[in-house]
Design a protein around this motif. Sequence first.
Motif, PDB file in Angstrom:
ATOM      1  N   SER A   1       6.686 -26.516 -22.095  1.00  0.00           N
ATOM      2  CA  SER A   1       7.720 -27.090 -22.041  1.00  0.00           C
ATOM      3  C   SER A   1       8.738 -26.852 -21.317  1.00  0.00           C
ATOM      4  N   HIS A   2       9.020 -28.067 -20.536  1.00  0.00           N
ATOM      5  CA  HIS A   2       9.838 -28.111 -19.941  1.00  0.00           C
ATOM      6  C   HIS A   2      11.664 -27.339 -20.075  1.00  0.00           C
ATOM      7  N   ARG A   3      11.385 -27.772 -21.548  1.00  0.00           N
ATOM      8  CA  ARG A   3      12.469 -27.219 -22.458  1.00  0.00           C
ATOM      9  C   ARG A   3      13.003 -26.365 -23.298  1.00  0.00           C
ATOM     10  N   HIS A   4      12.057 -25.775 -23.286  1.00  0.00           N
ATOM     11  CA  HIS A   4      11.851 -24.168 -23.675  1.00  0.00           C
ATOM     12  C   HIS A   4      11.988 -22.744 -22.650  1.00  0.00           C
ATOM     13  N   VAL A   5      11.060 -23.412 -21.227  1.00  0.00           N
ATOM     14  CA  VAL A   5      11.359 -23.062 -20.431  1.00  0.00           C
ATOM     15  C   VAL A   5      12.959 -23.184 -19.999  1.00  0.00           C
ATOM     16  N   ALA A   6      14.217 -23.722 -19.657  1.00  0.00           N
ATOM     17  CA  ALA A   6      14.740 -24.035 -19.386  1.00  0.00           C
ATOM     18  C   ALA A   6      15.606 -22.897 -20.706  1.00  0.00           C
TER      19      ALA A   6
ATOM     20  N   GLU B   1       9.792 -11.639 -20.449  1.00  0.00           N
ATOM     21  CA  GLU B   1       8.492 -11.874 -22.303  1.00  0.00           C
ATOM     22  C   GLU B   1       8.438 -13.196 -22.338  1.00  0.00           C
ATOM     23  N   MET B   2      10.076 -13.588 -22.757  1.00  0.00           N
ATOM     24  CA  MET B   2      10.192 -14.454 -23.768  1.00  0.00           C
ATOM     25  C   MET B   2       8.908 -16.080 -22.779  1.00  0.00           C
ATOM     26  N   PHE B   3       7.882 -15.706 -22.217  1.00  0.00           N
ATOM     27  CA  PHE B   3       6.982 -16.974 -21.950  1.00  0.00           C
ATOM     28  C   PHE B   3       5.858 -16.353 -22.103  1.00  0.00           C
ATOM     29  N   ILE B   4       6.252 -15.056 -22.554  1.00  0.00           N
ATOM     30  CA  ILE B   4       4.195 -14.370 -23.581  1.00  0.00           C
ATOM     31  C   ILE B   4       4.774 -15.200 -25.088  1.00  0.00           C
ATOM     32  N   ARG B   5       6.503 -15.302 -25.389  1.00  0.00           N
ATOM     33  CA  ARG B   5       6.311 -15.414 -26.867  1.00  0.00           C
ATOM     34  C   ARG B   5       5.778 -16.980 -27.034  1.00  0.00           C
TER      35      ARG B   5
ATOM     36  N   THR C   1      -1.966 -22.087 -26.009  1.00  0.00           N
ATOM     37  CA  THR C   1      -2.064 -22.806 -24.872  1.00  0.00           C
ATOM     38  C   THR C   1      -1.299 -23.109 -24.058  1.00  0.00           C
ATOM     39  N   HIS C   2      -0.798 -22.618 -24.551  1.00  0.00           N
ATOM     40  CA  HIS C   2       1.382 -22.947 -23.350  1.00  0.00           C
ATOM     41  C   HIS C   2       1.217 -22.364 -22.233  1.00  0.00           C
ATOM     42  N   ALA C   3       1.274 -23.008 -20.761  1.00  0.00           N
ATOM     43  CA  ALA C   3       0.760 -22.002 -19.665  1.00  0.00           C
ATOM     44  C   ALA C   3       1.971 -21.213 -19.128  1.00  0.00           C
TER      45      ALA C   3
END
Length: 255
Positions: A138-143, A39-43, A51-53
Amino acid sequence: MKRAIESLIKGYVKDYPALKNTLTGWDEPLVAYADVKDEMFIRLKEIISPTHAMPEDFLEGARTVITYFIPFEKSVAQSNIPGRESSRQWAVAYIETNQMINDLSIFIKGELEKMGYRSAVIPATHNFDGEKLISDWSHRHVAYVAGLGTFGLNNMLITDRGCCGRVGSMVTDLKIEPTERDGIERCLYKGKGICKKCVDRCVNQALRADSFDRHRCYEMCLYNDSLYSGLGLTDVCAKCMVGVPCSFKGPGNMP
């Protein structure tokens, strides 16, 4: 499968300097995984930008996001401590690491294809809105979602090997058990109310304890790019990442 992928990533990074004759050296990377249904991806659409993918935007049927942090050798970070401008060594490391991340992702994609799985390669950087200076991936946020680390006051991802390095990620339809977020706060200021050395290190007054002016930050990055224009796009600064307690370490072994 985790062990196999991590072995491929670590082996590729270890061999890359000799393979490509780079000036930069890297330490052993950290690897983590996220379930695309987290669910963090939705956040991230709320935290970063609407627009974050999402992972599925890159690969239909995606199941896992593979993320990795590639630490610079200490000499790279130490070269960037003195002065107002970024060091040439740091600028070169930025260029070479971005290229390595792209090459590594293509390599892993090929290895996964041999096993019958699909994946998508995502550029290491410069996939952001030029006016808002906000990334659409954002690679950092995805990490962070994958449990690779937590964010410091300097907005950098602090891993157990610090923040001096680069983060990459890719998407695959291979199902891999996600890495758990451990809940440990790796920023000394956020966790204990001490430090703020990254604020003191900011050379363009972009970073404060209670705010961050991304345009002032990028102004300094573009200034450094003008100094090293012959290398390629080197919109870097990173003064807030070097000479600080979290440069090379996580919270468990900080001084």
